[in-house]
Design a protein around this motif. Structure first.
Motif, short mmCIF file in Angstrom:
data_model
loop_
_atom_site.label_atom_id
_atom_site.label_comp_id
_atom_site.label_asym_id
_atom_site.label_seq_id
_atom_site.Cartn_x
_atom_site.Cartn_y
_atom_site.Cartn_z
N LEU A 116 0.83 -1.20 0.00
CA LEU A 116 0.00 0.00 0.00
C LEU A 116 0.87 1.25 0.00
O LEU A 116 0.61 2.20 -0.75
N GLY A 117 1.89 1.27 0.84
CA GLY A 117 2.76 2.44 0.89
C GLY A 117 3.46 2.71 -0.43
O GLY A 117 3.57 3.87 -0.86
N ALA A 118 3.90 1.64 -1.10
CA ALA A 118 4.59 1.82 -2.38
C ALA A 118 3.70 2.45 -3.42
O ALA A 118 4.13 3.29 -4.23
N SER A 119 2.41 2.09 -3.42
CA SER A 119 1.51 2.60 -4.46
C SER A 119 0.88 3.94 -4.08
O SER A 119 0.55 4.74 -4.96
N GLU A 120 0.71 4.20 -2.79
CA GLU A 120 0.10 5.47 -2.37
C GLU A 120 1.05 6.65 -2.45
O GLU A 120 0.63 7.80 -2.33
#
Length: 430
Positions: A116-120
């Motif tokens: 999630l962090g990578a894409s957000e």
């Protein structure tokens, strides 16, 4: 010849403001997705037998991947363009958030958090890039504050929506619902957004505003990553963001846990209280847009107006520094509200400076690199919380947040200088 009808309603709003409204909606859903975990955290701590330190490692997984990907996402946005780049990242965070429902313990939860962090990580750089593409300098602070309000609205919506999903169905449903909303938005974004050069609905007024942005632009701006790293202006933004970001991440990830552990509030009570600081943050975002414009109309230079706005926000952070003196959860929430207002006010000024100081072709990269600096600061502070909150409590940490923001204001004033502007001329080669 017939009279051309006057646009009404949504169509009467200038195109650039309609597009920033779309960016704002995406930012709301981005922060709703990331905030789902913080609201569900008390339930998941019981479900998976997590300690506060275990939970901090889950949060850290998100922060670490987000930190690395801020710079990567900014470069991808500059390479692919705002439309396609933001679409791909939005689909990624929607699917990653929905995958949280498959977690069986804190290690698998941490893995999904990392995805999630990578894409957000693209959300804020994409917003800054859209502002630089569509808005003249005099409107950038307000445009940035509008999409930045989405960060607090997303956090504000999360407590009641996530609590409803958990109480009505289960904790897995909360992640599926919030991720599904982001997936719908991604499709809407790809269908609606274009750059000014390609948008079929652009008006003469919007073209004039964009032309003004080019005519009033900074004379010499860094355009490559190497030039950015050598730029005093970049470090004048990146270092204050490093120092200021821990406050917002603490509010994002730890307010529900603080209310549960210090004041023993249950899920319903947390849902009742925890959204209020983010409502106050909306007003801080609005102040970050309105105050610089007001100051510039009274003769203050552009960069100085951003500095003053940021400094006022830093001073207001003295409020949450006093949370340890609160005698009730209501007073603690009130001081969190002061903190939410203060942080979004100072953060709005710092984010807008990337659009002010750097070429629109490099704004995504500059904003992403500054975001990486910010999230390194947030990640280190999360480690500190995980190692000390259970043993020493939260009060010293809230005091430290105010000190970091005041230092950030001092760094901003010492490093950042007023930008040189182009002088309009009609003579080629002059």
């Amino acid at each position: 010849m017939g009279v051309k009808p006057v646009p009404r309603g949504w169509r009467s709003i200038p195109l650039r403001w309609r597009l920033i409204g779309l960016v704002t909606l995406g930012t709301i859903l981005n922060y709703l997705a990331r905030s789902t975990l913080s609201v569900a955290a008390p339930q998941l701590k019981l479900e998976f037998g997590m300690s506060t330190e275990d939970y901090s490692w889950v949060v850290l997984a998100f922060q670490a991947s987000y930190t690395v990907m801020q710079t990567v996402a900014g470069s991808v946005l500059d390479a692919l363009g705002t439309r396609l780049g933001f679409f791909l990242f939005a689909v990624g965070w929607a699917l990653a958030n929905m995958a949280h429902a498959l977690a069986t313990g804190w290690p698998s939860l941490a893995m999904f958090r990392a995805l999630l962090g990578a894409s957000e990580a693209a959300a804020i750089p994409a917003g800054a890039k859209a502002v630089s593409e569509w808005f003249p300098p005099r409107e950038r602070s307000l445009a940035t504050s509008v999409f930045q309000m989405g960060t607090s609205v997303g956090n504000m919506v999360a407590p009641p929506l996530v609590a409803f999903c958990i109480l009505a169905w289960n904790w897995q449903a909360a992640f599926i619902v919030t991720g599904g909303l982001s997936l719908v938005w991604a499709l809407l974004w790809y269908w609606s957004y274009r750059s000014p050069a390609d948008h079929p609905a652009i008006s003469a007024a919007d073209r004039a505003a964009i032309a003004e942005a080019h005519n009033d632009d900074v004379a010499v701006k860094p355009t490559t990553r190497r030039e950015l790293l050598r730029s005093r202006s970049f470090w004048g933004i990146a270092i204050p963001r490093f120092l200021a970001e821990p406050a917002w991440q603490t509010f994002n990830f730890f307010i529900p846990l603080y209310l549960a552990s210090v004041w023993q509030l249950d899920l319903k009570s947390i849902a009742l209280w925890a959204w209020l600081p983010f409502l106050a943050a909306d007003f801080g975002s609005l102040a970050a847009g309105v105050l610089p414009t007001w100051l510039m109309r009274r003769g203050m230079p552009l960069v100085a107006s951003r500095k003053v706005t940021m400094s006022i926000g830093a001073l207001c952070m003295i409020g949450p520094a006093c949370i340890g003196l609160a005698g009730s959860p209501g007073i603690a929430i009130l001081l969190f509200c002061v903190g939410g207002f203060a942080h979004q006010m100072l953060s709005g000024a710092l984010i807008t400076l990337c659009a002010d100081m750097f070429d629109s072709r490099a704004v995504g990269t500059a904003s992403g690199m500054a975001g990486t600096s910010a999230w390194v600061g947030g990640m280190l502070f999360t480690l500190l919380i995980g190692q000390s909150a259970d043993a020493w409590g939260y009060d010293p940490l809230f005091l430290a947040l105010a000190g970091l923001d005041l230092i950030a204001a001092a760094v901003l004033w010492s490093l950042l200088r007023e930008a040189r502007r182009n002088v309009a001329t009609n003579v080629e080669g002059v």
